[in-house]
Design a protein around this motif. Structure first.
Motif, mmCIF file in Angstrom:
data_model
loop_
_atom_site.group_PDB
_atom_site.id
_atom_site.type_symbol
_atom_site.label_atom_id
_atom_site.label_comp_id
_atom_site.label_asym_id
_atom_site.label_seq_id
_atom_site.Cartn_x
_atom_site.Cartn_y
_atom_site.Cartn_z
ATOM 1 N N ASP A 1 42.801 89.075 6.389
ATOM 2 C CA ASP A 1 43.949 88.646 7.190
ATOM 3 C C ASP A 1 45.062 88.126 6.275
ATOM 4 N N LEU A 2 44.695 87.327 5.274
ATOM 5 C CA LEU A 2 45.672 86.810 4.314
ATOM 6 C C LEU A 2 46.356 87.957 3.569
ATOM 7 N N LEU A 3 45.569 88.908 3.086
ATOM 8 C CA LEU A 3 46.121 90.032 2.327
ATOM 9 C C LEU A 3 47.132 90.828 3.153
ATOM 10 N N LYS A 4 46.876 90.978 4.447
ATOM 11 C CA LYS A 4 47.798 91.718 5.324
ATOM 12 C C LYS A 4 49.131 91.001 5.467
ATOM 13 N N GLN A 5 49.117 89.680 5.328
ATOM 14 C CA GLN A 5 50.339 88.904 5.521
ATOM 15 C C GLN A 5 51.216 88.810 4.273
ATOM 16 N N LEU A 6 50.635 89.024 3.101
ATOM 17 C CA LEU A 6 51.403 88.888 1.869
ATOM 18 C C LEU A 6 52.461 89.991 1.767
ATOM 19 N N VAL A 7 53.663 89.601 1.391
ATOM 20 C CA VAL A 7 54.763 90.562 1.271
ATOM 21 C C VAL A 7 55.073 90.779 -0.211
ATOM 22 N N ARG A 8 54.761 91.971 -0.657
ATOM 23 C CA ARG A 8 54.964 92.350 -2.063
ATOM 24 C C ARG A 8 56.431 92.188 -2.454
ATOM 25 N N ASP A 9 56.666 91.713 -3.668
ATOM 26 C CA ASP A 9 57.991 91.534 -4.254
ATOM 27 C C ASP A 9 58.810 90.418 -3.606
ATOM 28 N N ARG A 10 58.292 89.783 -2.577
ATOM 29 C CA ARG A 10 59.028 88.693 -1.933
ATOM 30 C C ARG A 10 58.305 87.362 -2.052
ATOM 31 N N ASP A 11 56.990 87.377 -1.806
ATOM 32 C CA ASP A 11 56.243 86.130 -1.726
ATOM 33 C C ASP A 11 55.784 85.622 -3.081
ATOM 34 N N GLY A 12 56.109 84.377 -3.374
ATOM 35 C CA GLY A 12 55.404 83.621 -4.388
ATOM 36 C C GLY A 12 54.222 82.997 -3.658
ATOM 37 N N VAL A 13 53.113 82.802 -4.333
ATOM 38 C CA VAL A 13 51.905 82.337 -3.658
ATOM 39 C C VAL A 13 51.279 81.182 -4.430
ATOM 40 N N LEU A 14 50.968 80.118 -3.697
ATOM 41 C CA LEU A 14 50.207 78.986 -4.224
ATOM 42 C C LEU A 14 48.858 78.995 -3.524
ATOM 43 N N LEU A 15 47.781 79.056 -4.304
ATOM 44 C CA LEU A 15 46.424 79.072 -3.755
ATOM 45 C C LEU A 15 45.705 77.815 -4.203
ATOM 46 N N GLN A 16 44.980 77.187 -3.272
ATOM 47 C CA GLN A 16 44.193 75.995 -3.602
ATOM 48 C C GLN A 16 42.828 76.083 -2.942
ATOM 49 N N ALA A 17 41.795 75.766 -3.724
ATOM 50 C CA ALA A 17 40.416 75.686 -3.224
ATOM 51 C C ALA A 17 39.809 74.453 -3.878
ATOM 52 N N GLY A 18 39.702 73.368 -3.135
ATOM 53 C CA GLY A 18 39.244 72.108 -3.717
ATOM 54 C C GLY A 18 40.238 71.635 -4.755
ATOM 55 N N THR B 1 40.689 85.146 7.673
ATOM 56 C CA THR B 1 39.848 85.751 6.638
ATOM 57 C C THR B 1 40.712 86.137 5.438
ATOM 58 N N GLU B 2 40.074 86.499 4.337
ATOM 59 C CA GLU B 2 40.811 86.975 3.171
ATOM 60 C C GLU B 2 41.583 88.251 3.517
ATOM 61 N N PRO C 1 37.030 86.070 -9.158
ATOM 62 C CA PRO C 1 37.932 86.962 -8.424
ATOM 63 C C PRO C 1 37.441 87.270 -7.009
ATOM 64 N N ASP C 2 36.117 87.174 -6.797
ATOM 65 C CA ASP C 2 35.542 87.449 -5.472
ATOM 66 C C ASP C 2 35.389 86.196 -4.621
ATOM 67 N N TYR C 3 35.783 85.051 -5.143
ATOM 68 C CA TYR C 3 35.597 83.784 -4.433
ATOM 69 C C TYR C 3 36.306 83.800 -3.086
ATOM 70 N N TRP C 4 35.622 83.275 -2.071
ATOM 71 C CA TRP C 4 36.268 83.022 -0.783
ATOM 72 C C TRP C 4 35.547 81.898 -0.074
ATOM 73 N N SER C 5 36.296 81.105 0.651
ATOM 74 C CA SER C 5 35.750 79.977 1.403
ATOM 75 C C SER C 5 36.719 79.649 2.531
#
Length: 195
Positions: A119-136, A116-117, A168-172
């Motif tokens: 679950d994803l948010l809990k895994q992100l590590v502030r100041d360490r993780d760069g993040v690539l997000l893709q939806a379609g 879930t979103e 900003p509220d998108y989730w899939s």
């Protein structure tokens, strides 16, 4: 927090090469990719990087590669040219425009697993993780340094979705996310693009 892989001397060489690429791009409209054998080993290794230009404390251009497909020296020159001339958000840089050059050298992308979103948010590590997000076909990334302006994971992810052209509220269930780390360093202060 940044990964530390390059010595101060190597960082200086990387910034100097990126600055050279910016100036050459601004003066000639493109950058020549010299024989890779003229560079030190650390610049010949295949790596992905981003080159960021700031002017008067504001973003002025940022272009990069997410995956290593060429030697670091060539990726630096290519992305320096892109940041100076081809970032669609800004007009091409001028030779006398004051800029500060920063470079982020990326680790390989690692796909994240989440249900879930939340679950994803809990895994992100502030100041360490760069993040690539893709939806379609929608896709965007934030370098780890972006946490400085968006220190709350929920706000970081909402802004990243906006950057990708999503609500900003998108989730899939089709959302895919990769994380990476980077070593970030920059020049001290601003100086004209070409001196």
């Amino acid at each position: 927090m940044s990964v530390i892989e390059f010595s101060p001397e190597q960082q200086a060489a990387i910034l100097s090469l990126a600055r050279k690429g910016v100036c050459e791009a601004v003066e000639h409209g493109s950058v020549a990719l010299p024989d890779i054998n003229q560079f030190a080993d650390f610049l010949r290794t295949s790596r992905a990087c981003f080159v960021t230009l700031d002017s008067q404390g504001e973003l002025r251009g940022c272009i990069g590669s997410l995956q290593a497909t060429r030697p670091l020296a060539h990726d630096l020159l290519h992305n320096a040219c892109g940041a100076a001339l081809h970032d669609y958000r800004f007009p091409p840089l001028k030779t006398d425009e004051p800029i500060q050059v920063a470079v982020s050298i990326l680790s390989p992308l690692v796909e994240m697993r989440f249900e879930t979103e939340k679950d994803l948010l809990k895994q992100l590590v502030r100041d360490r993780d760069g993040v690539l997000l893709q939806a379609g076909r929608n896709r965007a990334t934030f370098l780890p340094v972006v946490w400085e302006g968006l220190p709350v994971p929920e706000l970081f992810l909402r802004a990243l979705k906006r950057k990708a052209g999503l609500s900003p509220d998108y989730w899939s269930d089709q959302v895919k996310v990769w994380r990476y780390q980077s070593e970030y360093f920059s020049e001290e202060g601003e100086k004209p693009a070409c001196e």
